[in-house]
Scaffold this active site. Structure first.
Site, PDB file in Angstrom:
ATOM      1  N   GLU A  92      -7.477   2.868  -6.724  1.00 29.13           N
ATOM      2  CA  GLU A  92      -8.467   2.541  -5.627  1.00 29.13           C
ATOM      3  C   GLU A  92      -9.856   2.607  -6.144  1.00 29.13           C
ATOM      4  OE1 GLU A  92      -9.105   0.941  -3.239  1.00 29.13           O
ATOM      5  OE2 GLU A  92      -8.242   2.008  -1.289  1.00 29.13           O
ATOM      6  N   ARG A 129       0.653  -0.987  -0.025  1.00 31.78           N
ATOM      7  CA  ARG A 129       0.100  -0.045  -0.048  1.00 31.78           C
ATOM      8  C   ARG A 129       0.904   1.259  -0.115  1.00 31.78           C
ATOM      9  NH1 ARG A 129      -3.970   2.424   4.817  1.00 31.78           N
ATOM     10  NH2 ARG A 129      -4.709   4.078   3.844  1.00 31.78           N
ATOM     11  N   HIS A 130       0.446   2.284  -0.510  1.00 34.81           N
ATOM     12  CA  HIS A 130       1.132   3.677  -0.298  1.00 34.81           C
ATOM     13  C   HIS A 130       1.194   4.149   1.016  1.00 34.81           C
ATOM     14  CE1 HIS A 130      -2.433   5.881   0.888  1.00 34.81           C
ATOM     15  NE2 HIS A 130      -3.039   4.894  -0.140  1.00 34.81           N
ATOM     16  N   GLY A 131       2.245   4.871   1.174  1.00 37.95           N
ATOM     17  CA  GLY A 131       2.563   5.648   2.506  1.00 37.95           C
ATOM     18  C   GLY A 131       1.441   6.554   2.991  1.00 37.95           C
ATOM     19  N   GLN A 132       1.486   6.747   4.304  1.00 37.98           N
ATOM     20  CA  GLN A 132       0.356   7.594   4.895  1.00 37.98           C
ATOM     21  C   GLN A 132       0.354   8.971   4.256  1.00 37.98           C
ATOM     22  OE1 GLN A 132       1.090   9.927   8.624  1.00 37.98           O
ATOM     23  NE2 GLN A 132      -0.054   8.526   9.446  1.00 37.98           N
ATOM     24  N   THR A 133      -0.766   9.472   3.832  1.00 35.61           N
ATOM     25  CA  THR A 133      -0.960  10.688   3.341  1.00 35.61           C
ATOM     26  C   THR A 133      -1.729  11.629   4.514  1.00 35.61           C
ATOM     27  OG1 THR A 133      -3.243  10.357   2.690  1.00 35.61           O
ATOM     28  CG2 THR A 133      -1.414   9.648   1.458  1.00 35.61           C
ATOM     29  N   GLN A 134      -1.819  12.859   3.803  1.00 39.45           N
ATOM     30  CA  GLN A 134      -2.522  14.106   4.896  1.00 39.45           C
ATOM     31  C   GLN A 134      -3.883  13.432   5.112  1.00 39.45           C
ATOM     32  OE1 GLN A 134      -0.822  16.302   6.578  1.00 39.45           O
ATOM     33  NE2 GLN A 134      -2.980  16.650   7.548  1.00 39.45           N
ATOM     34  N   TRP A 135      -4.395  13.103   3.991  1.00 38.14           N
ATOM     35  CA  TRP A 135      -6.018  12.607   3.996  1.00 38.14           C
ATOM     36  C   TRP A 135      -6.190  11.588   5.060  1.00 38.14           C
ATOM     37  CZ3 TRP A 135      -8.903  13.603  -1.270  1.00 38.14           C
ATOM     38  CH2 TRP A 135      -8.985  14.901  -1.318  1.00 38.14           C
ATOM     39  N   ASN A 136      -5.133  10.807   5.195  1.00 39.89           N
ATOM     40  CA  ASN A 136      -5.330   9.607   6.093  1.00 39.89           C
ATOM     41  C   ASN A 136      -5.372   9.945   7.402  1.00 39.89           C
ATOM     42  OD1 ASN A 136      -2.927   7.524   4.059  1.00 39.89           O
ATOM     43  ND2 ASN A 136      -5.284   7.343   3.807  1.00 39.89           N
TER      44      ASN A 136
END
EC number: 5.4.2.-
Length: 208
Positions: free
Chosen positions: A82, A8-15
């Protein structure tokens, strides 16, 4: 023998803000980049033959960080995006749950009944993920392939490999940012899940 590494991609601001992303995007956080580098260190001795990513900025940035100095082309394809979430994209989960409680409940508890105008159903999404997987299998009968994609995509992919119904998509371990799954395919295409949603390389949020 083909080994498919799925991250999975790295943590984002929206996460961090608990916003639904879908086809929209937000930047990786410092923690997201850290964990992507840690995943790269974990995979440094794996000779990768190909890297597939969704066209989302967050997956591309994650893949480039994982690869580091390795010079491998990134194959972008909309098949690896996604699940589309339409009007929910960019909204906080708590606001969606408040404004559309029945639809929100269906999404997480009765995915086969979830319908949002102008968006993929879980059955549409399942068909797309099946096609994406078959595309990889048609192109690679052996070697090591890395796929950097999204949490619900990974859950659906693993659900398909397990031979389960759409209803069971959420009945798996949570796919954290940069978590790694590994599926082995033999010469007959028979799949075996060797690693599922493992994040031993990740630094916990509380320690960052």
């Amino acid at each position: 023998m083909l080994h498919l590494y799925i991250a999975r991609h790295g943590q984002t601001q929206w996460n961090v803000e608990k916003r639904m992303q879908g086809w929209l995007d937000s930047d990786l956080t410092e923690l997201g980049l850290y964990n992507a580098r840690a995943l790269g260190e974990r995979l440094k001795d794996i000779e990768l033959n190909q890297v597939y990513i969704s066209p989302s900025k967050r997956t591309e940035e994650t893949a480039k960080t994982v690869l580091g100095s390795r010079r491998l082309p990134l194959v972008k394809d909309h098949m690896f995006r996604e699940m589309s979430l339409g009007s929910w994209e960019g909204k906080k989960q708590e606001d969606i749950e408040r404004d559309e409680p029945d639809l929100f409940h269906a999404y997480f508890h009765y995915p086969e009944a979830y319908r949002q105008q102008g968006c993929e159903t879980f059955f549409d999404f399942e068909n797309r993920v099946r096609l994406a997987l078959q595309t990889i299998l048609d192109s690679h009968s052996s070697g090591n392939v890395l796929l950097v994609t999204h949490s619900v995509f990974i859950l659906m992919l693993l659900n398909i490999i397990k031979g389960r119904r759409v209803h069971d998509i959420w009945n798996s371990a949570y796919i954290h940012d940069t978590s790694l799954s590994l599926v082995e395919f033999d010469e007959n295409g028979t799949a075996k899940i060797l690693i599922e949603g493992d994040g031993k390389h990740r630094k916990p949020i509380s320690a960052f």
